[in-house]
Motif scaffolding. Structure first.
Motif, mmCIF file in Angstrom:
data_model
loop_
_atom_site.group_PDB
_atom_site.id
_atom_site.type_symbol
_atom_site.label_atom_id
_atom_site.label_comp_id
_atom_site.label_asym_id
_atom_site.label_seq_id
_atom_site.Cartn_x
_atom_site.Cartn_y
_atom_site.Cartn_z
ATOM 1 N N ARG A 55 41.007 38.091 36.299
ATOM 2 C CA ARG A 55 41.017 39.486 36.771
ATOM 3 C C ARG A 55 39.738 39.795 37.553
ATOM 4 N NH1 ARG A 55 43.681 42.989 39.128
ATOM 5 N NH2 ARG A 55 43.218 45.112 38.604
ATOM 6 N N GLU A 70 40.244 38.434 40.959
ATOM 7 C CA GLU A 70 41.190 39.256 41.720
ATOM 8 C C GLU A 70 40.490 40.480 42.293
ATOM 9 O OE1 GLU A 70 44.279 40.111 38.914
ATOM 10 O OE2 GLU A 70 45.300 38.200 39.267
ATOM 11 N N THR A 111 46.190 36.939 46.434
ATOM 12 C CA THR A 111 45.580 38.170 45.934
ATOM 13 C C THR A 111 45.458 39.193 47.053
ATOM 14 O OG1 THR A 111 44.351 36.923 44.279
ATOM 15 C CG2 THR A 111 43.554 39.127 44.768
#
Length: 154
Positions: free
Chosen positions: A121, A124, A17
């Motif tokens: 998400r 991330e 990431t």
């Protein structure tokens, strides 16, 4: 989270990431290179000179001895929970102490990342937050004389 079954999978996710394709300029030799995993540490080493790279540094996970699996589980709870999750619930579900659960919850909330995201998400964006929470809020300690002056309006 089932997506991250091991500590290594969590660390690899954070590395990918932060640095897609794993190519990062080395701090020592300055050459953009792949880094390989250092066994027994949460670090990667430069293929050329061996300088270590720490993916957790500068993230909410940095400077924490708590397992990444527990951090990821807490993040999943924060995203998927009812309107408000408590530190007590994180404590029960992850098996950490209340103090650790409270710290984890507040660090994750301090990122300012929306809870209306998928757990992946959310993680991330949490990893993308390069500054640890509260770093900008540190102030110099107030001396007793300064406190007196402020109280009396001087």
């Amino acid at each position: 989270m089932r997506e991250f079954p091991t500590e290594d999978a969590c660390l690899e996710f954070i590395k990918e990431t932060r640095w897609p394709k794993g190519i990062v300029p080395c701090a020592k030799c300055g050459v953009p290179r792949k880094h390989h995993r250092v066994i027994g540490r949460k670090a990667y080493a430069c293929d050329r000179c061996g300088t270590h790279l720490y993916p957790l540094r500068g993230t909410v996970f940095g400077r924490s001895s708590t397992s990444l699996l527990k951090w990821f589980h807490a993040a999943g709870l924060l995203v998927s929970a009812e309107p408000r999750i408590t530190a007590r619930r994180i404590q029960r579900e992850t098996g950490v102490t209340y103090k650790t659960a409270w710290r984890m919850l507040h660090r994750l909330r301090a990122t300012g990342v929306s809870r209306a995201l998928s757990p992946r998400r959310f993680l991330e964006l949490t990893v993308a937050c390069a500054t640890p929470p509260g770093a900008c809020e540190k102030r110099a300690p107030v001396t007793s004389l300064q406190g007196e002056a402020e109280r009396h309006g001087s």
